[in-house]
Motif scaffolding. Structure first.
Motif, PDB file in Angstrom:
ATOM      1  N   SER A 112     -61.332  48.628   0.200  1.00  0.00           N
ATOM      2  CA  SER A 112     -61.870  47.557  -0.643  1.00  0.00           C
ATOM      3  C   SER A 112     -62.018  48.091  -2.060  1.00  0.00           C
ATOM      4  CB  SER A 112     -63.235  47.087  -0.120  1.00  0.00           C
ATOM      5  OG  SER A 112     -64.209  48.102  -0.304  1.00  0.00           O
ATOM      6  N   GLY A 147     -53.605  37.435  -1.004  1.00  0.00           N
ATOM      7  CA  GLY A 147     -54.469  38.362  -1.743  1.00  0.00           C
ATOM      8  C   GLY A 147     -53.732  39.542  -2.352  1.00  0.00           C
ATOM      9  N   HIS A 163     -59.903  40.632 -10.019  1.00  0.00           N
ATOM     10  CA  HIS A 163     -61.201  41.095  -9.529  1.00  0.00           C
ATOM     11  C   HIS A 163     -61.511  42.446 -10.166  1.00  0.00           C
ATOM     12  CE1 HIS A 163     -64.505  41.867  -6.702  1.00  0.00           C
ATOM     13  NE2 HIS A 163     -64.155  43.120  -6.906  1.00  0.00           N
ATOM     14  N   ARG A 201     -65.034  38.128 -11.421  1.00  0.00           N
ATOM     15  CA  ARG A 201     -63.753  37.494 -11.071  1.00  0.00           C
ATOM     16  C   ARG A 201     -63.319  36.572 -12.204  1.00  0.00           C
ATOM     17  NH1 ARG A 201     -63.493  35.344  -4.829  1.00  0.00           N
ATOM     18  NH2 ARG A 201     -63.449  37.397  -3.829  1.00  0.00           N
ATOM     19  N   CYS A 219     -55.335  39.340  -7.327  1.00  0.00           N
ATOM     20  CA  CYS A 219     -55.227  38.773  -5.981  1.00  0.00           C
ATOM     21  C   CYS A 219     -54.582  37.388  -6.085  1.00  0.00           C
ATOM     22  CB  CYS A 219     -56.611  38.654  -5.343  1.00  0.00           C
ATOM     23  SG  CYS A 219     -57.486  40.226  -5.218  1.00  0.00           S
ATOM     24  N   GLY A 243     -53.551  42.914  -4.844  1.00  0.00           N
ATOM     25  CA  GLY A 243     -54.881  43.412  -4.484  1.00  0.00           C
ATOM     26  C   GLY A 243     -55.118  44.860  -4.843  1.00  0.00           C
ATOM     27  N   SER A 296     -52.397  46.802  -6.844  1.00  0.00           N
ATOM     28  CA  SER A 296     -51.894  46.160  -8.065  1.00  0.00           C
ATOM     29  C   SER A 296     -51.185  47.133  -9.000  1.00  0.00           C
ATOM     30  CB  SER A 296     -53.047  45.475  -8.812  1.00  0.00           C
ATOM     31  OG  SER A 296     -53.543  44.384  -8.059  1.00  0.00           O
TER      32      SER A 296
END
Length: 200
Positions: free
Chosen positions: A45, A79, A119, A139, A73, A82, A85
């Protein structure tokens, strides 16, 4: 002046952080300028990766550390890119190749199916073993354009459309971008708490 080490060698991010943190009297220095290589990003994450990077930079420099784990995302891609990237097309930081791959993946999709968001997770640790790090997130919602526009920003900015302005992220001035971007929003949440957190 209080120093924070930025757990990144990205010159664009360093300039952005120093501009935004200038009023607090906190100076951000790049880990690269202190001889620190990037941490291995093995988290699943944004929060895990930001923590890994902050603890790594703090451990090797002895300074409090700021880490930013950010990504794009895209809804239609589940997503993706993510967490990957920066290395979506294979090699880390090849923005041109990453954008080309993203546009190819979305080729033929109408704009209403090109929803995406940037994000950003920011983490600050006072020392490598800090059990209570400062964490802030932001975001920025928009959509992926069908072609690049603008010469500013970095990363996916030329293909990220900001619905409020009708411009790409790369067409926004730095001030306009900071007011609406994922990193700007996360920093707006982080900055008020930072001096007390660091004892600055």
């Amino acid at each position: 002046m209080k120093q924070l080490v930025l757990a990144s060698g990205n010159a664009g991010k360093l300039a952005e952080f120093n501009r935004l943190l200038a009023p607090t009297g906190i100076e951000v220095v790049s880990q690269a300028s202190l001889g620190v290589d990037d941490a291995e990003e093995t988290g699943l994450s944004f929060v895990e990766n930001a923590l890994l990077k902050a603890r790594h930079a703090s451990r090797l420099t002895g300074l409090p550390a700021l880490a930013d784990d950010s990504g794009l995302c895209v809804d239609a891609l589940g997503g993706a890119p993510g967490l990957y990237s920066a290395r979506y097309a294979g090699s880390h930081g090849d923005h041109t190749a990453n954008i080309a791959k993203l546009l190819a993946e979305l080729d033929g999709l109408p704009i209403e199916q090109r929803a995406a968001h940037f994000h950003c997770t920011l983490v600050v640790v006072r020392h490598p073993g800090d059990p209570d790090p400062l964490i802030a997130q932001g975001r920025w919602h928009g959509q992926i354009l069908t072609a690049t526009r603008g010469a500013g920003g970095f990363g996916y900015d030329p293909v990220f459309g900001d619905p409020a302005s009708g411009l790409s992220a790369a067409e926004l001035s730095p001030e306009a971008k900071n007011a609406v971007s994922h990193r700007g929003l996360a920093l707006a949440r982080l900055i008020p708490a930072l001096p007390a957190f660091l004892g600055a």
